[in-house]
Design an enzyme around this catalytic site. Structure first.
Site, PDB file in Angstrom:
ATOM      1  N   ARG A 103      -5.699   7.101 -11.018  1.00  0.00           N
ATOM      2  CA  ARG A 103      -5.588   5.833 -10.270  1.00  0.00           C
ATOM      3  C   ARG A 103      -6.608   4.881 -10.871  1.00  0.00           C
ATOM      4  O   ARG A 103      -7.814   5.127 -10.799  1.00  0.00           O
ATOM      5  CB  ARG A 103      -5.872   6.059  -8.782  1.00  0.00           C
ATOM      6  CG  ARG A 103      -6.098   4.753  -8.039  1.00  0.00           C
ATOM      7  CD  ARG A 103      -6.060   4.899  -6.561  1.00  0.00           C
ATOM      8  NE  ARG A 103      -4.700   5.109  -6.114  1.00  0.00           N
ATOM      9  CZ  ARG A 103      -4.309   4.999  -4.851  1.00  0.00           C
ATOM     10  NH1 ARG A 103      -5.174   4.679  -3.915  1.00  0.00           N
ATOM     11  NH2 ARG A 103      -3.045   5.202  -4.509  1.00  0.00           N
ATOM     12  N   HIS A 130       3.071   1.436  -8.961  1.00  0.00           N
ATOM     13  CA  HIS A 130       2.704   2.596  -8.132  1.00  0.00           C
ATOM     14  C   HIS A 130       3.962   3.486  -8.081  1.00  0.00           C
ATOM     15  O   HIS A 130       4.631   3.580  -7.060  1.00  0.00           O
ATOM     16  CB  HIS A 130       2.297   2.108  -6.735  1.00  0.00           C
ATOM     17  CG  HIS A 130       1.570   3.128  -5.918  1.00  0.00           C
ATOM     18  ND1 HIS A 130       1.311   4.409  -6.366  1.00  0.00           N
ATOM     19  CD2 HIS A 130       1.046   3.069  -4.655  1.00  0.00           C
ATOM     20  CE1 HIS A 130       0.655   5.071  -5.422  1.00  0.00           C
ATOM     21  NE2 HIS A 130       0.484   4.290  -4.380  1.00  0.00           N
ATOM     22  N   GLN A 133       4.657   6.279  -5.428  1.00  0.00           N
ATOM     23  CA  GLN A 133       4.956   5.722  -4.112  1.00  0.00           C
ATOM     24  C   GLN A 133       6.449   5.405  -3.986  1.00  0.00           C
ATOM     25  O   GLN A 133       7.089   5.731  -2.989  1.00  0.00           O
ATOM     26  CB  GLN A 133       4.127   4.437  -3.910  1.00  0.00           C
ATOM     27  CG  GLN A 133       4.328   3.799  -2.567  1.00  0.00           C
ATOM     28  CD  GLN A 133       3.764   4.653  -1.445  1.00  0.00           C
ATOM     29  OE1 GLN A 133       2.610   5.032  -1.473  1.00  0.00           O
ATOM     30  NE2 GLN A 133       4.576   4.976  -0.452  1.00  0.00           N
ATOM     31  N   ASP A 217       3.666  -4.242   2.358  1.00  0.00           N
ATOM     32  CA  ASP A 217       2.432  -3.645   1.830  1.00  0.00           C
ATOM     33  C   ASP A 217       1.316  -4.656   2.117  1.00  0.00           C
ATOM     34  O   ASP A 217       1.588  -5.810   2.485  1.00  0.00           O
ATOM     35  CB  ASP A 217       2.604  -3.392   0.315  1.00  0.00           C
ATOM     36  CG  ASP A 217       1.386  -2.732  -0.331  1.00  0.00           C
ATOM     37  OD1 ASP A 217       0.522  -2.194   0.395  1.00  0.00           O
ATOM     38  OD2 ASP A 217       1.304  -2.752  -1.582  1.00  0.00           O
ATOM     39  N   CYS A 257       3.783   1.443   2.700  1.00  0.00           N
ATOM     40  CA  CYS A 257       3.195   2.529   1.889  1.00  0.00           C
ATOM     41  C   CYS A 257       1.862   3.012   2.445  1.00  0.00           C
ATOM     42  O   CYS A 257       1.425   4.108   2.110  1.00  0.00           O
ATOM     43  CB  CYS A 257       3.066   2.085   0.439  1.00  0.00           C
ATOM     44  SG  CYS A 257       2.062   0.610   0.224  1.00  0.00           S
ATOM     45  N   ARG A 285       4.888  11.801   0.459  1.00  0.00           N
ATOM     46  CA  ARG A 285       4.050  11.723  -0.746  1.00  0.00           C
ATOM     47  C   ARG A 285       3.726  13.130  -1.236  1.00  0.00           C
ATOM     48  O   ARG A 285       3.710  13.409  -2.435  1.00  0.00           O
ATOM     49  CB  ARG A 285       2.750  10.950  -0.468  1.00  0.00           C
ATOM     50  CG  ARG A 285       2.895   9.456  -0.268  1.00  0.00           C
ATOM     51  CD  ARG A 285       3.364   8.729  -1.523  1.00  0.00           C
ATOM     52  NE  ARG A 285       2.446   8.890  -2.663  1.00  0.00           N
ATOM     53  CZ  ARG A 285       1.324   8.215  -2.836  1.00  0.00           C
ATOM     54  NH1 ARG A 285       0.946   7.295  -1.971  1.00  0.00           N
ATOM     55  NH2 ARG A 285       0.554   8.422  -3.908  1.00  0.00           N
TER      56      ARG A 285
HETATM   57  N1   CP Z   1      -0.086   4.690  -0.341  1.00  0.00           N
HETATM   58  C1   CP Z   1      -1.154   5.119  -1.020  1.00  0.00           C
HETATM   59  O1   CP Z   1      -1.157   5.265  -2.251  1.00  0.00           O
HETATM   60  O2   CP Z   1      -2.225   5.444  -0.228  1.00  0.00           O
HETATM   61  P1   CP Z   1      -3.710   5.693  -0.755  1.00  0.00           P
HETATM   62  O3   CP Z   1      -4.206   4.418  -1.337  1.00  0.00           O
HETATM   63  O4   CP Z   1      -4.485   6.115   0.475  1.00  0.00           O
HETATM   64  O5   CP Z   1      -3.669   6.786  -1.782  1.00  0.00           O
HETATM   65  N1  NVA Z   2      -0.749  -2.619  -3.280  1.00  0.00           N
HETATM   66  C1  NVA Z   2      -1.748  -1.737  -2.719  1.00  0.00           C
HETATM   67  C2  NVA Z   2      -1.170  -0.364  -2.533  1.00  0.00           C
HETATM   68  C3  NVA Z   2      -2.085   0.631  -1.879  1.00  0.00           C
HETATM   69  C4  NVA Z   2      -1.492   1.983  -1.790  1.00  0.00           C
HETATM   70  C5  NVA Z   2      -2.977  -1.715  -3.607  1.00  0.00           C
HETATM   71  O1  NVA Z   2      -2.822  -1.703  -4.841  1.00  0.00           O
HETATM   72  O2  NVA Z   2      -4.081  -1.708  -3.081  1.00  0.00           O
END
Ligand code: CP
Ligand code: NVA
Length: 298
Positions: A103, A130, A133, A217, A257, A285
């Site tokens: 990430r 993502h 997701q 989101d 999400c 997930r």
């Molecule tokens: N939806 C999602 O990726 O959640 P986190 O940021 O908690 O991993």
């Molecule tokens: N769009 C959000 C998604 C979090 C799971 C971010 O990137 O923070």
């Protein structure tokens, strides 16, 4: 040849459905208490430049359930790209472990990891996509609605990483995607150019009108916090609330999400209401990522 999952476009339509089938079986085994230690003795490394609840816990738990092991590397642990270069980190990890999930802030970082690693690399979120997701979300839609055929998903809010992966998936799987964002917050143009089944509007009422799934989101993604206050005013008409939902004409379901910023992009009564499937979605997930890991290491 090793496969990576950096972008939703790394998979073809048939491969996505293969992963959905695999995920369904893994979920059934888990629910029935049937052991499925398919990745026994395999190790996953999880690199995080940003916070996470779902991604971290579901990848780690998934690996445990599959008989393998997961190592969590917090931002300060390896200081990716600063303490040593991204390619050097990838080459080291390739000598010890079987799989990397990262990430990161920049899409380039996860692409560079994949380029230098001889093991599969999974994108656990970056500034552009993502993809795990969206695999989870579409698996969830199929569970609830049986298929993606004739399904319209309305994505309301910021044209962000989640939205881009949705657009990519719409190009591959051909479901209808109505996107409503404020002016200036549209999703990636190159992604939009690749799909024939996504429509972009700035009118959230129009976007939800024929939707089977209404999705939102956060308005401010991780790493963009400096624009959060300014966005609150601009995004107000894009809040999923009971007033906006008066324009929805179908038997819609609500998805997010998560994490949710309650009172911003979605109200308590909607996210906690009878049409919300956000926690079924969050559960998936776990199952989908088990499917993705098994598929990549098969
Ligand atoms: N939806 C999602 O990726 O959640 P986190 O940021 O908690 O991993
Ligand atoms: N769009 C959000 C998604 C979090 C799971 C971010 O990137 O923070």
């Amino acid at each position: 040849m090793k496969r990576d999952f950096i972008s939703i476009f790394d998979l073809g339509k048939q491969e996505i459905y293969e992963i959905f089938e695999l995920t369904k079986k893994l979920k059934e085994s888990q629910k029935k208490g049937i052991q499925h230690k398919i990745l026994k003795d395999k190790t996953l490394v999880m690199i995080f430049e940003k916070p996470s609840l779902r991604t971290r816990v579901t990848f780690e738990t998934g690996m445990t359930q599959l008989g393998g092991h997961a190592i969590y590397l917090a931002p300060a642990d390896i200081n990716l790209g600063k303490r040593e270069s991204v390619p050097d980190a990838a080459k080291n990890l390739s000598r010890w472990v079987n799989l990397i999930m990262a990430r990161v802030y920049a899409h380039k970082t996860v692409k560079d990891l994949a380029k230098s690693a001889v093991i599969p690399v999974i994108n656990g979120l970056c500034d552009i996509e993502h993809p795990c997701q969206i695999m989870c979300d579409l698996f969830t839609v199929i569970e609830k609605k049986d298929s993606l055929e004739q399904i319209t998903i309305a994505y309301i809010g910021d044209g962000n990483n989640v939205c881009n992966s949705f657009i990519g998936a719409s190009a591959l799987l051909e479901f209808n995607l109505n996107i409503a964002t404020p002016q200036g917050y549209e999703p990636n143009k190159d992604y939009l150019a690749k799909t024939k089944t996504a429509n972009l509007t700035h009118d959230p009422k129009q976007a939800v009108a024929d939707a089977d799934i209404i999705y939102t989101d956060v308005w401010t993604s991780m790493g963009q916090e400096q624009s959060a206050e300014q966005k609150k005013e601009i995004f107000k008409p894009f809040q999923i609330n009971n007033e906006l939902l008066k324009s929805a004409q179908k038997d819609y379901l609500i998805m997010h999400c998560l994490p949710a910023h309650r009172g911003e992009e979605i109200t308590d009564e909607v996210i906690d209401g009878p049409r919300s499937i956000v926690f079924d979605q969050a559960e998936n997930r776990l199952h989908i990522q088990k499917g993705i890991m098994v598929w990549l290491l098969k």
